[in-house]
Design a protein around this motif. Structure first.
Motif, PDB file in Angstrom:
ATOM      1  N   UNK A  18       2.357  -3.795   9.472  1.00 49.17           N
ATOM      2  CA  UNK A  18       2.637  -4.099   8.026  1.00 49.17           C
ATOM      3  C   UNK A  18       2.765  -2.193   8.073  1.00 49.17           C
ATOM      4  N   UNK A  19       2.631  -2.580   6.674  1.00 47.43           N
ATOM      5  CA  UNK A  19       2.816  -0.627   5.983  1.00 47.43           C
ATOM      6  C   UNK A  19       2.136  -0.444   4.891  1.00 47.43           C
ATOM      7  N   UNK A  20       1.472   0.517   4.904  1.00 46.83           N
ATOM      8  CA  UNK A  20       0.921   0.827   3.469  1.00 46.83           C
ATOM      9  C   UNK A  20       0.333   2.718   2.986  1.00 46.83           C
ATOM     10  N   UNK A  21       0.149   2.704   2.490  1.00 52.56           N
ATOM     11  CA  UNK A  21       0.035   4.522   1.658  1.00 52.56           C
ATOM     12  C   UNK A  21      -1.385   4.731   1.905  1.00 52.56           C
ATOM     13  N   UNK A  22      -1.453   5.485   2.047  1.00 56.05           N
ATOM     14  CA  UNK A  22      -2.820   6.514   2.506  1.00 56.05           C
ATOM     15  C   UNK A  22      -3.220   8.345   2.072  1.00 56.05           C
ATOM     16  N   UNK A  23      -3.302   8.438   0.793  1.00 55.24           N
ATOM     17  CA  UNK A  23      -3.877   9.945   0.407  1.00 55.24           C
ATOM     18  C   UNK A  23      -2.205  10.272   0.153  1.00 55.24           C
ATOM     19  N   UNK A  24      -1.328   9.367  -0.294  1.00 52.67           N
ATOM     20  CA  UNK A  24       0.106   9.612  -0.894  1.00 52.67           C
ATOM     21  C   UNK A  24       1.242   9.602   0.595  1.00 52.67           C
ATOM     22  N   UNK A  25       0.752   9.313   1.399  1.00 53.25           N
ATOM     23  CA  UNK A  25       1.328   8.866   2.597  1.00 53.25           C
ATOM     24  C   UNK A  25       1.760   7.765   3.464  1.00 53.25           C
ATOM     25  N   UNK A  26       2.755   7.295   4.239  1.00 52.40           N
ATOM     26  CA  UNK A  26       2.792   6.151   4.137  1.00 52.40           C
ATOM     27  C   UNK A  26       2.763   6.169   5.766  1.00 52.40           C
ATOM     28  N   UNK A  27       1.650   4.709   6.427  1.00 52.35           N
ATOM     29  CA  UNK A  27       1.533   5.034   7.081  1.00 52.35           C
ATOM     30  C   UNK A  27       1.966   3.289   7.957  1.00 52.35           C
ATOM     31  N   UNK A  28       2.008   3.311   9.400  1.00 51.95           N
ATOM     32  CA  UNK A  28       2.175   2.175   9.441  1.00 51.95           C
ATOM     33  C   UNK A  28       1.271   1.148  10.851  1.00 51.95           C
ATOM     34  N   UNK A  29       0.688   0.125  10.302  1.00 52.07           N
ATOM     35  CA  UNK A  29      -0.499  -0.680  11.611  1.00 52.07           C
ATOM     36  C   UNK A  29      -0.087  -1.384  11.905  1.00 52.07           C
ATOM     37  N   UNK A  30      -0.235  -2.196  13.507  1.00 46.52           N
ATOM     38  CA  UNK A  30      -0.414  -3.308  13.916  1.00 46.52           C
ATOM     39  C   UNK A  30      -1.542  -3.827  14.141  1.00 46.52           C
ATOM     40  N   UNK A  31      -2.076  -5.321  13.120  1.00 45.71           N
ATOM     41  CA  UNK A  31      -3.512  -5.432  13.326  1.00 45.71           C
ATOM     42  C   UNK A  31      -4.037  -4.886  12.994  1.00 45.71           C
ATOM     43  N   UNK A  32      -3.459  -3.934  11.341  1.00 44.10           N
ATOM     44  CA  UNK A  32      -5.239  -2.552  10.955  1.00 44.10           C
ATOM     45  C   UNK A  32      -5.121  -1.422  11.573  1.00 44.10           C
ATOM     46  N   UNK A  33      -4.943  -1.397  13.421  1.00 47.42           N
ATOM     47  CA  UNK A  33      -4.135  -0.246  13.465  1.00 47.42           C
ATOM     48  C   UNK A  33      -3.386   0.225  13.504  1.00 47.42           C
TER      49      UNK A  33
END
Length: 128
Positions: A18-33
């Protein structure tokens, strides 16, 4: 030279990412890791790196362990680096402007493999 769209495409082709944004930056996670993320340098990073601080885009990437981290840092210090913030942490920083798309694919995949749960790893390796 890869860009953030390449990171996005490579990360999202991996299972249950999944892709989400945190503090204006993009991050990618697998099963929330978290496994790869956009990592602009912060003031303490810039102070620690001094003249060696890169100007271009920086990707944070998890690695399997500290041995792998040291190997990457030794393999290509122009592309891979770290800051005191990551001391003792199994992650490297990657200058996107110093790697190829194929190397990016390897980094993203290895980061995913380092963080994915066992069930997903078994499924992924069964398909590969």
């Amino acid at each position: 030279m890869p860009d953030w769209n390449d990171v996005r495409l490579l990360a999202l082709e991996l299972p249950e990412t999944s892709e989400r944004e945190s503090r204006g930056n993009t991050q990618w996670r697998v099963k929330d890791k978290l496994f790869v993320w956009e990592r602009p340098l912060r003031k303490p990073d810039l102070e620690a790196l001094g003249e060696r601080a890169p100007n271009g885009p920086v990707l944070g990437a998890m690695v399997a362990d500290l041995g792998e981290k040291e190997a990457l840092l030794a393999e290509n210090p122009e592309a891979f680096f770290t800051t005191p913030h990551f001391n003792g942490y199994a992650a490297v920083l990657v200058r996107l402007d110093r790697i190829t798309v194929e190397k990016l694919r390897q980094i993203v995949t290895e980061a995913w493999l380092a963080r994915a749960p066992t069930r997903l790893l078994n499924e992924y390796e069964g398909r590969s």
